[in-house]
Write an enzyme that holds these catalytic residues in place. Sequence first.
Site: not given
Length: 410
Positions: A51, A53, A143, A201, A204, A300
């Site tokens: 995971h 970005h 997102q 996601h 969270e 992440d």
Amino acid sequence: MLIKNAKLLDGRIVNIKFNEKIECIGECFSDDNEVIDANRKLVIPPYFNMHFHLDSVFLQVKNESGTLWEGIRIWKDIKGKLTEDDVIHRSLTAVKLMVAYGTLWIRTHADITEKSLKLLKALLKVKELAKEIAEIQVTAFPQDGIFTDKGNDELLYKGLELGADNIGMIPHNELTREDGVRSIEFAFNLAKEFNKDIDGHIDETDDPNSRFLEVVAKYSLQYGWQGRVAAGHVTAMHSWDSAYRNRILPIVASAGITVVPNPLINAVLQGRFDGYPKRRGMAPIKEMLKYGVNVALGHDCIMDPWYPLGSGNMLQVLFMAIHLDQMTGYEELVNSINLITYNSAKAWRAEYGIHVGKRANLLITNADDVIDLLRFMDPPLYVIKDGKVIAKEGKYVFFNGKWEEVKRKP
Ligand code: FE2
């Protein structure tokens, strides 16, 4: 090529002979000059970062409060202004750094609510540019939510048409619980249409009422998507009542969902509304494993709007997970390496492990065992991909036909 005196995870000392594939393990001898003496140090298969970005990596912006919300504000401001070249440059720097630290598989999100889809297009190029040194999967990630803004659902669809590998979602960020459920159904319908895996996601938040994982489990079972769904973060699980975890975790296990905590960022972003004692908000790994849930880890972020630190070393991620969930029992500690190796390989459905006939993907470490690996978190001395040395000592990477020095930031 031959590695002699390699210590395997089961403690055996062996020689390993390989070309692209592993040809012999045990008493093997070299028929060429390429021999590396591992000096009885640990030789293991490489790591996964499940995971990440890449689109925001190394932005090095100042988040004054250090909170998730300020990070989201900064990202919203900045993402439209980024250029494709800049995303590619920052991403490649990060990929090389991760490779030098022994990670060969990277699953990255690309924010497709940036409406030109340039972030996704850039990361699809990075995937291609970096394919000699790493395997990258790009998840089309909404997102800002799928139904929060008109047209985000179409952007997600377009992202898949452009070639994204996985389908992302963020149900806890939709405006209502109902929209969250609808976004999950939408993602699964896309998964069916495009025959893709899901990489969401999920939950969270510290809110114990955030319970979208159960919906993801329902659809995984209903659509027959067992083994093809990853749920990132699920930090709310930390705050769920034990009775609820006891009910839901066996269902999550039977739905074949891989839960992917991101310990570094979970530790700093969660619990922000707490006084002391302060929750650290990572999904409880030991408990999930007890119920048979597959658990893998993600890094992440590195130096982005949400997380100012990060080295690209998955051992640092694992180290943090061990501390947060107190996995310091001897067997727990030794087996924890599975969180960044075998468990991830299962979710990725990768050909994996040190066995005759398998791809020769290997790390030669300078550690005597997993405990020393975790104590010092050193980069591997050699990273070998499909039989070729592609990185050394965390310092050098073989890219585009030549050795270059690894940069810690662009
Ligand atoms: Fe994330």
